[in-house]
Each structure stands twice: as structure tokens, then as C-alpha cells.
Write a protein that holds these residues in place. Structure first.
Motif, PDB file in Angstrom:
ATOM      1  N   ALA A 159     -38.192  71.347  -1.980  1.00 52.85           N
ATOM      2  CA  ALA A 159     -39.193  71.970  -2.575  1.00 52.85           C
ATOM      3  C   ALA A 159     -40.174  72.303  -2.765  1.00 52.85           C
ATOM      4  O   ALA A 159     -40.598  73.556  -3.610  1.00 52.85           O
ATOM      5  N   GLY A 160     -40.141  72.765  -1.398  1.00 50.01           N
ATOM      6  CA  GLY A 160     -41.464  73.317  -1.591  1.00 50.01           C
ATOM      7  C   GLY A 160     -40.648  75.120  -0.596  1.00 50.01           C
ATOM      8  O   GLY A 160     -40.534  75.952  -1.431  1.00 50.01           O
ATOM      9  N   PHE A 161     -40.445  74.361   0.507  1.00 50.37           N
ATOM     10  CA  PHE A 161     -39.402  75.933   1.695  1.00 50.37           C
ATOM     11  C   PHE A 161     -38.574  76.783   0.286  1.00 50.37           C
ATOM     12  O   PHE A 161     -38.123  77.946   0.045  1.00 50.37           O
ATOM     13  N   LEU A 162     -37.180  75.538   0.042  1.00 48.29           N
ATOM     14  CA  LEU A 162     -36.285  75.973  -0.833  1.00 48.29           C
ATOM     15  C   LEU A 162     -36.721  76.116  -2.389  1.00 48.29           C
ATOM     16  O   LEU A 162     -35.729  77.047  -3.027  1.00 48.29           O
ATOM     17  N   GLY A 163     -37.607  75.768  -3.029  1.00 48.55           N
ATOM     18  CA  GLY A 163     -37.551  75.806  -3.929  1.00 48.55           C
ATOM     19  C   GLY A 163     -37.851  75.015  -5.136  1.00 48.55           C
ATOM     20  O   GLY A 163     -37.064  75.345  -6.471  1.00 48.55           O
ATOM     21  N   LEU A 164     -36.109  74.642  -5.083  1.00 46.53           N
ATOM     22  CA  LEU A 164     -35.531  73.179  -5.940  1.00 46.53           C
ATOM     23  C   LEU A 164     -36.833  72.371  -6.671  1.00 46.53           C
ATOM     24  O   LEU A 164     -37.526  72.236  -5.822  1.00 46.53           O
ATOM     25  N   ARG A 165     -36.992  72.032  -7.876  1.00 43.21           N
ATOM     26  CA  ARG A 165     -36.994  70.960  -8.399  1.00 43.21           C
ATOM     27  C   ARG A 165     -36.613  69.468  -8.567  1.00 43.21           C
ATOM     28  O   ARG A 165     -36.137  69.659  -7.946  1.00 43.21           O
ATOM     29  N   LEU A 166     -37.867  68.747  -7.568  1.00 43.75           N
ATOM     30  CA  LEU A 166     -37.545  67.273  -8.024  1.00 43.75           C
ATOM     31  C   LEU A 166     -37.492  66.848  -9.301  1.00 43.75           C
ATOM     32  O   LEU A 166     -38.530  67.234  -9.697  1.00 43.75           O
ATOM     33  N   VAL A 167     -36.242  66.160  -9.715  1.00 43.25           N
ATOM     34  CA  VAL A 167     -36.469  66.533 -10.724  1.00 43.25           C
ATOM     35  C   VAL A 167     -36.382  64.653 -11.429  1.00 43.25           C
ATOM     36  O   VAL A 167     -35.746  64.417 -12.257  1.00 43.25           O
ATOM     37  N   MET A 185     -41.753  46.333  -6.348  1.00 44.41           N
ATOM     38  CA  MET A 185     -41.068  47.188  -5.116  1.00 44.41           C
ATOM     39  C   MET A 185     -41.997  48.356  -5.524  1.00 44.41           C
ATOM     40  O   MET A 185     -42.196  49.021  -4.441  1.00 44.41           O
ATOM     41  N   LYS A 186     -42.400  49.179  -6.599  1.00 47.58           N
ATOM     42  CA  LYS A 186     -43.461  50.387  -6.272  1.00 47.58           C
ATOM     43  C   LYS A 186     -44.528  50.564  -5.398  1.00 47.58           C
ATOM     44  O   LYS A 186     -44.449  51.735  -4.728  1.00 47.58           O
ATOM     45  N   VAL A 187     -44.927  49.372  -5.144  1.00 51.86           N
ATOM     46  CA  VAL A 187     -45.491  49.317  -4.255  1.00 51.86           C
ATOM     47  C   VAL A 187     -45.392  49.276  -2.639  1.00 51.86           C
ATOM     48  O   VAL A 187     -45.709  50.078  -1.930  1.00 51.86           O
ATOM     49  N   MET A 188     -44.041  48.614  -2.562  1.00 50.41           N
ATOM     50  CA  MET A 188     -43.507  49.166  -1.995  1.00 50.41           C
ATOM     51  C   MET A 188     -42.707  50.465  -0.803  1.00 50.41           C
ATOM     52  O   MET A 188     -42.403  51.059   0.200  1.00 50.41           O
ATOM     53  N   LEU A 189     -42.433  51.110  -2.265  1.00 53.51           N
ATOM     54  CA  LEU A 189     -41.919  52.566  -1.400  1.00 53.51           C
ATOM     55  C   LEU A 189     -42.411  53.340  -1.761  1.00 53.51           C
ATOM     56  O   LEU A 189     -44.229  53.449  -1.356  1.00 53.51           O
ATOM     57  N   PRO A 190     -42.535  54.626  -0.258  1.00 52.44           N
ATOM     58  CA  PRO A 190     -43.645  54.758   0.632  1.00 52.44           C
ATOM     59  C   PRO A 190     -44.018  56.760  -0.559  1.00 52.44           C
ATOM     60  O   PRO A 190     -42.775  57.019  -1.538  1.00 52.44           O
ATOM     61  N   GLN A 191     -45.012  56.778   0.070  1.00 51.07           N
ATOM     62  CA  GLN A 191     -45.918  57.677  -1.400  1.00 51.07           C
ATOM     63  C   GLN A 191     -45.758  58.758  -0.237  1.00 51.07           C
ATOM     64  O   GLN A 191     -45.305  58.996   0.560  1.00 51.07           O
ATOM     65  N   PHE A 192     -45.875  60.084  -1.428  1.00 49.16           N
ATOM     66  CA  PHE A 192     -45.615  61.766  -1.406  1.00 49.16           C
ATOM     67  C   PHE A 192     -46.087  62.234  -2.103  1.00 49.16           C
ATOM     68  O   PHE A 192     -46.573  62.218  -3.187  1.00 49.16           O
ATOM     69  N   GLY A 193     -46.681  63.393  -1.276  1.00 41.34           N
ATOM     70  CA  GLY A 193     -47.177  65.034  -2.498  1.00 41.34           C
ATOM     71  C   GLY A 193     -46.530  65.881  -2.381  1.00 41.34           C
ATOM     72  O   GLY A 193     -45.900  66.230  -1.445  1.00 41.34           O
ATOM     73  N   LEU A 194     -46.415  66.545  -4.200  1.00 46.31           N
ATOM     74  CA  LEU A 194     -45.210  67.664  -3.992  1.00 46.31           C
ATOM     75  C   LEU A 194     -46.248  68.635  -3.362  1.00 46.31           C
ATOM     76  O   LEU A 194     -47.469  68.795  -3.661  1.00 46.31           O
ATOM     77  N   PRO A 195     -46.056  69.866  -3.173  1.00 46.51           N
ATOM     78  CA  PRO A 195     -46.796  71.199  -2.801  1.00 46.51           C
ATOM     79  C   PRO A 195     -47.732  71.539  -3.050  1.00 46.51           C
ATOM     80  O   PRO A 195     -47.301  71.396  -4.732  1.00 46.51           O
ATOM     81  N   GLY A 196     -48.816  71.243  -2.710  1.00 44.49           N
ATOM     82  CA  GLY A 196     -50.211  71.536  -3.513  1.00 44.49           C
ATOM     83  C   GLY A 196     -50.375  70.326  -3.762  1.00 44.49           C
ATOM     84  O   GLY A 196     -52.173  70.568  -4.615  1.00 44.49           O
ATOM     85  N   GLU A 197     -50.448  69.422  -3.534  1.00 37.16           N
ATOM     86  CA  GLU A 197     -49.804  68.056  -4.585  1.00 37.16           C
ATOM     87  C   GLU A 197     -51.376  67.866  -3.486  1.00 37.16           C
ATOM     88  O   GLU A 197     -50.731  67.572  -1.962  1.00 37.16           O
ATOM     89  N   GLU A 198     -52.612  66.852  -3.246  1.00 33.98           N
ATOM     90  CA  GLU A 198     -52.693  66.110  -2.451  1.00 33.98           C
ATOM     91  C   GLU A 198     -52.186  64.636  -2.175  1.00 33.98           C
ATOM     92  O   GLU A 198     -51.463  64.591  -1.870  1.00 33.98           O
ATOM     93  N   ARG A 199     -52.120  64.475  -0.375  1.00 35.27           N
ATOM     94  CA  ARG A 199     -51.263  63.717   0.305  1.00 35.27           C
ATOM     95  C   ARG A 199     -51.811  63.074   1.395  1.00 35.27           C
ATOM     96  O   ARG A 199     -53.042  63.956   2.438  1.00 35.27           O
ATOM     97  N   VAL A 200     -51.086  62.294   1.864  1.00 39.92           N
ATOM     98  CA  VAL A 200     -51.503  61.726   3.703  1.00 39.92           C
ATOM     99  C   VAL A 200     -50.809  62.705   4.445  1.00 39.92           C
ATOM    100  O   VAL A 200     -50.169  62.644   4.486  1.00 39.92           O
ATOM    101  N   VAL A 201     -51.821  63.435   5.748  1.00 35.22           N
ATOM    102  CA  VAL A 201     -51.465  64.045   6.574  1.00 35.22           C
ATOM    103  C   VAL A 201     -51.108  62.023   7.805  1.00 35.22           C
ATOM    104  O   VAL A 201     -52.475  62.227   8.076  1.00 35.22           O
ATOM    105  N   TYR A 202     -50.090  62.168   8.178  1.00 34.79           N
ATOM    106  CA  TYR A 202     -49.778  60.807   8.952  1.00 34.79           C
ATOM    107  C   TYR A 202     -50.232  61.455  10.333  1.00 34.79           C
ATOM    108  O   TYR A 202     -49.943  62.481  11.377  1.00 34.79           O
ATOM    109  N   ARG A 203     -50.578  60.536  10.767  1.00 34.92           N
ATOM    110  CA  ARG A 203     -51.103  61.308  11.899  1.00 34.92           C
ATOM    111  C   ARG A 203     -49.804  60.027  13.367  1.00 34.92           C
ATOM    112  O   ARG A 203     -49.370  58.790  13.051  1.00 34.92           O
ATOM    113  N   ASP A 204     -49.617  60.192  14.365  1.00 38.90           N
ATOM    114  CA  ASP A 204     -48.708  59.656  15.053  1.00 38.90           C
ATOM    115  C   ASP A 204     -49.501  59.130  16.355  1.00 38.90           C
ATOM    116  O   ASP A 204     -49.850  59.437  17.716  1.00 38.90           O
TER     117      ASP A 204
END
Length: 517
Positions: free
Chosen positions: A23-31, A293-312
């Protein structure tokens, strides 16, 4: 017959990096974002043009933190996306600016090609091709430089001629050949390149590989007609499915690549408007307990949205953030055979406004994920318990620094094997989180160490008929003797979790539990 590529489905192990690339680099829409039809716990993302048109769709099954696969014989080895003639220079510069791995440029079938790697190491080719442009979403990419549609895919087949002949049934006809590659072209101009793969290693499924390529059909009736024809010919096992947004037929071609035939309709606007496409998480019809089931699915943010920055950190982990978080965090340690998402539905019912942090155990035993080794029933590896207790203590220290946890609002919850490690770690490292919920725990240390747990509060929830209940009661005594404020609840049932657990946790936390889902 309608011909052409409907979509290509691949597998990713990092949903946020995947969204940032496609969505960010290639510019496709998450549909569209849905739970998986085969496994509702598996997030499925669909990218495409603004209207989610067949021929633009690249989809991903999310195996968050999953093992990498290997492209080989019997698989799709690469995908190609069309850009305008003369656009390759722009994309090369954009790739370098965005630190995308570039494999190089070249000529294939008279077209200029830029080869890139996505975050899962999938080979993505941008091809300068004179194909009609679909309506791509507005963004930071100039309209004349945007991705136009899918150009094609490459299949690795040990029986190239048979594969090519089989795909002719779906409207792809032979075109040019270059070296070991036979190109097939559809009526609308997209292509399937069949590469001779005799002697190649077999493909291994996993992240960074493709699951299947889907070919277009006009409607459900056309899909059903092809399914009937294949059954009459007894050419391959077939599976027909209603995927809600399209009717789907799965079949293995002679080279073993999974081919889907998908109808153009009813389309992705079936339950969303064109303007809201991709903004809501949908679960397949008849999903058991869809809210859980929804609670178990991984979350993410679209470009420009707030998201968790995961640490190793030491343990693989995943966050779930509710719509209106209250600032508290529950760290979750699964039972034997579980994973970082297993306890999220229970924890969300008990503390609906808490941020959840699910951890994944590092040990395995007879193929099941655990937190420490054992030598048999109730015979535990004491060295491994102490080692993993130290690792868990270090994880919480790292996590506090990495994510800014407030020690006063952090609590830990463990079930069975996870509760056992959590309790042992708190006895061995009294500076662990000072609040803990232990579900069906047992005392696994040979002897309780001398420690000071004054100021720590713990809830132990024991099953009335649990074979480990006596060991849980022994643990409660050891924790209380160390100075912890221990509350013990006995609920109906045995070692398995039940309907009484969430209310018991909520009551101890001082929260109102959500009703059963």
C-alpha cells in the motif's frame, strides 16, 4: 470464456511490513481485510485498484511470525505488475529512496523489467507494458507512473508442455518462448510464463511464497461449468467454494501448481461501498465466535496511520489494542500447544479496555510449543525452568524500556504451562510484574526459593476437578509464604478453561467482563 488473471495469493510473515510495501511503496489500495475461509484465525488482505477490479488483485494470507518457505517446482515463483512504458526509471529511483531491495533491470520478451524483493523476499517484477491502466488510488505517486494492473506470473513446472496445455482450458494461448520459458497470453493481454523446472527442488510452503494464482471467470455459472468438465475428464481433484465475494474452483495443474478459477462477481463492494473498501474487518459467514476471532488477528496501520513499532525482543510477541484503551496492559503466556494469540479472546472478555501483549514460548516438545522442557508427566527440567524464568524476567525489563510500560498498570496472565513458568519466574525474580493471574497452575520448582513477594498480588484460578489442583494449591501456599497477597478461586470443570474464568479475572481486576461470545 472470460480469460485473464483474477488475483494472485501469497503468504506473508509480517503484516505491517507487507502493508507498508504494497500500500505504501507500490501505492495499491487495501480493498478488503477478512479472516481466512480455511482458518478464521488467519488474516487475509487484498490489494488492488480503487474499485477492487479483477486483474489488479494481489492478496496475502498472514502467517504472522511464520517460517519462511522456498519457491520451487510446483509453485508460482514470481509476480509481475505492469507500469507504463518509460516508468522503470521512476520506480528504480523510488525503490532506492524507500530502501527496497533491487535485484536489477533487464529485458524479457521485449519489455523492460525491474526486479524487486518485497519484505518476505517475494520476487516482484515491474514490467514496462502497454496494457490498459486501471483506476489506481491517488497518493504520492504521479498518475502516469502508477501501477496499472497485474502483468502476469511465472510458474515453475516439471512438465512444461502439460502445464501449458492445461492452462489453455482457461483461455491462455501459447505466445513467444525465451529459453526455458513458454509465455501464455490471455485475451486481455496478461500473461503466464511457464518455466521448465525439471530437476528443480520442490517448492516448500511458507512465508515469502505464493499459495496460488486465480484465473478469471465471468460468473458462478462459468466456474461450475468448468468444474463439471474437469470432473468428467477426471483430470484433477477439484474443490468448489462460495467465497462470498466470488465463486471459486481450486485445481492442481499437471505440474502441481494450485490454480483457482474465480468469478468476477459479485465483487468486493458486496458489503462495503466503493468509498469504504478495505476499512472494515470482515469474518467469513458461519465463523464460530467471530468477535473472539477478530481479537486474535494481527493488527496493523495503513501508511500515515498510528501503528505499533515492534522491537526485536527475547520472545516473539504481538499486541492487541482495543478501540478505547484504558492504559493498562495484560501480558499473556499461553498453554502447551498454544501461541501468542490464544489467550487474547479470554483476556479481552475479562479486561475489554486493556492492551494485550501475547508472548510465544520458545520450547517445543513432541511438536507442541511450550515454555520449558519436561522429562515426562510432572517431571520438569529444573535448569530449563530457571533459564527461561531469567529470560522472561529480562523480556519484561526490555519491554518496559522498549514500549514504555507503566509497572503499576502491567499485569501478567498465564494458563497451564504458561502459568507455571510465570509463577516460577515470580518466585525466582521478585521484580517481575507485581500482579499475576495464574489459570490452572502447578508448582513446578522442586523447592520454593527464599524470596520476598510482599506487595505482589496474585489470582489463582483452579479447576474443581483438575488433576493438577493439589499442585495449584501447593503453589498458592508457596506464594503466600513469600509474602504475596494471594486470592484463590475454584471454578467448575477440570484443566480446560471455561465460562467462569473471564468473570473471575474481571472481578479480581475490578473490571466488568464482556458477556460470552
Amino acid at each position: 470464456m472470460t480469460s485473464g488473471i483474477h488475483h494472485v495469493t501469497l503468504i506473508t510473515g509480517d503484516v505491517q511490513a507487507n502493508v507498508d510495501f504494497y500500500a505504501g511503496f507500490l501505492g495499491l489500495r487495501l480493498v478488503k481485510r477478512t479472516g481466512g475461509y480455511e482458518d478464521a484465525r488467519q488474516l487475509h488482505l487484498f490489494y488492488g485498484d480503487r474499485a477492487a477490479s479483477p486483474g489488479s488483485l494481489v492478496t496475502f494470507l498472514v502467517w504472522q511470525g511464520g517460517s519462511s518457505g522456498q519457491a520451487g517446482a510446483g509453485q508460482v515463483s514470481e509476480i509481475a505488475l505492469a507500469v507504463a512504458p518509460g516508468a522503470i526509471g521512476y520506480w528504480l529511483e523510488r525503490a532506492l529512496t524507500h530502501q527496497v531491495k533491487v535485484e536489477g533491470t533487464g529485458q524479457e520478451f521485449g519489455e523492460t523489467v525491474l526486479r524487486l524483493r518485497d519484505p518476505d523476499n517475494v520476487l516482484v517484477k515491474l514490467v514496462s507494458a502497454s496494457l490498459p491502466a486501471l483506476d489506481m488510488p491517488a497518493g504520492d505517486i504521479p498518475p502516469e507512473q502508477r501501477i496499472r494492473r497485474i502483468r502476469g506470473v511465472t510458474l515453475l513446472s516439471e512438465v512444461q508442455e502439460e502445464t501449458s496445455a492445461f492452462l489453455g482450458r482457461f483461455g491462455f494461448r501459447p505466445d513467444a518462448a525465451e529459453g526455458p520459458v513458454q509465455r501464455l497470453v490471455s485475451d486481455i493481454g496478461d500473461v503466464i510464463d511457464v518455466r521448465e523446472a525439471a530437476g528443480f527442488w520442490p517448492g516448500a510452503p511458507g512465508t515469502g511464497t505464493a499459495d496460488h494464482v486465480a484465473l478469471r471467470a465471468a460468473d458462478a455459472q462459468e466456474v461450475e461449468a468448468v468444474e463439471a468438465e474437469l470432473r468428467r475428464r477426471n483430470s484433477s481433484l477439484t474443490n468448489l467454494h462460495d467465497r462470498h465475494y466470488f465463486t471459486s474452483l481450486y485445481v492442481r495443474e499437471p505440474g502441481n501448481v494450485l490454480i483457482e478459477m474465480a468469478s468476477d462477481g459479485p465483487g468486493f463492494t458486496l458489503d462495503e461501498t466503493l468509498e469504504t473498501l478495505g476499512t472494515t474487518l470482515f469474518m467469513p459467514p458461519d465463523t464460530p465466535d467471530p468477535d473472539a476471532m477478530k481479537v486474535m488477528l494481527p493488527q496493523f496501520g495503513l501508511p500515515g496511520e498510528e501503528r505499533v513499532v515492534y522491537r526485536d525482543l527475547i520472545y516473539k510477541h504481538r499486541f492487541f489494542t482495543p478501540d478505547m484503551p484504558d492504559g493498562s496492559t495484560l501480558a499473556l503466556l499461553h498453554g502447551t500447544g498454544g501461541d501468542e494469540a490464544d489467550l487474547m479472546p479470554l483476556a479481552h472478555r475479562a479486561a475489554p479496555r486493556a492492551t494485550l501483549l501475547g508472548l510465544r514460548g520458545r520450547s517445543t516438545e513432541t511438536g507442541s510449543r511450550r515454555w520449558f522442557r519436561s522429562f515426562g508427566p510432572s517431571i520438569f527440567d529444573q535448569k530449563d525452568i530457571r533459564f527461561e524464568s531469567g529470560a522472561l524476567n529480562a523480556f519484561f525489563e526490555e519491554a518496559r524500556a522498549a514500549y514504555g510500560f507503566d509497572a503499576d498498570t502491567l499485569a501478567a496472565l498465564g494458563y497451564s504451562n504458561g502459568a507455571n513458568l510465570l509463577a516460577a519466574a515470580m518466585l525466582l525474580h521478585p521484580h517481575m510484574p507485581r500482579r499475576a493471574i495464574l489459570l490452572r497452575p502447578a508448582m513446578v520448582l522442586d523447592a520454593a526459593p527464599e524470596t520476598d513477594l510482599r506487595g505482589a498480588a496474585m489470582l489463582l484460578v483452579l479447576g474443581a476437578d483438575d488433576a493438577f489442583r493439589a499442585q495449584g494449591e501447593k503453589l498458592a501456599e508457596a506464594l503466600a509464604a513469600a509474602g504475596a497477597d494471594v486470592t484463590t478461586r475454584v471454578v467448575a470443570g477440570g484443566h480446560m478453561l471455561g465460562d467462569e474464568d473471564a468473570p473471575a479475572i474481571a472481578d479480581w481486576l475490578g473490571q466488568a467482563a464482556l458477556g460470552p461470545t
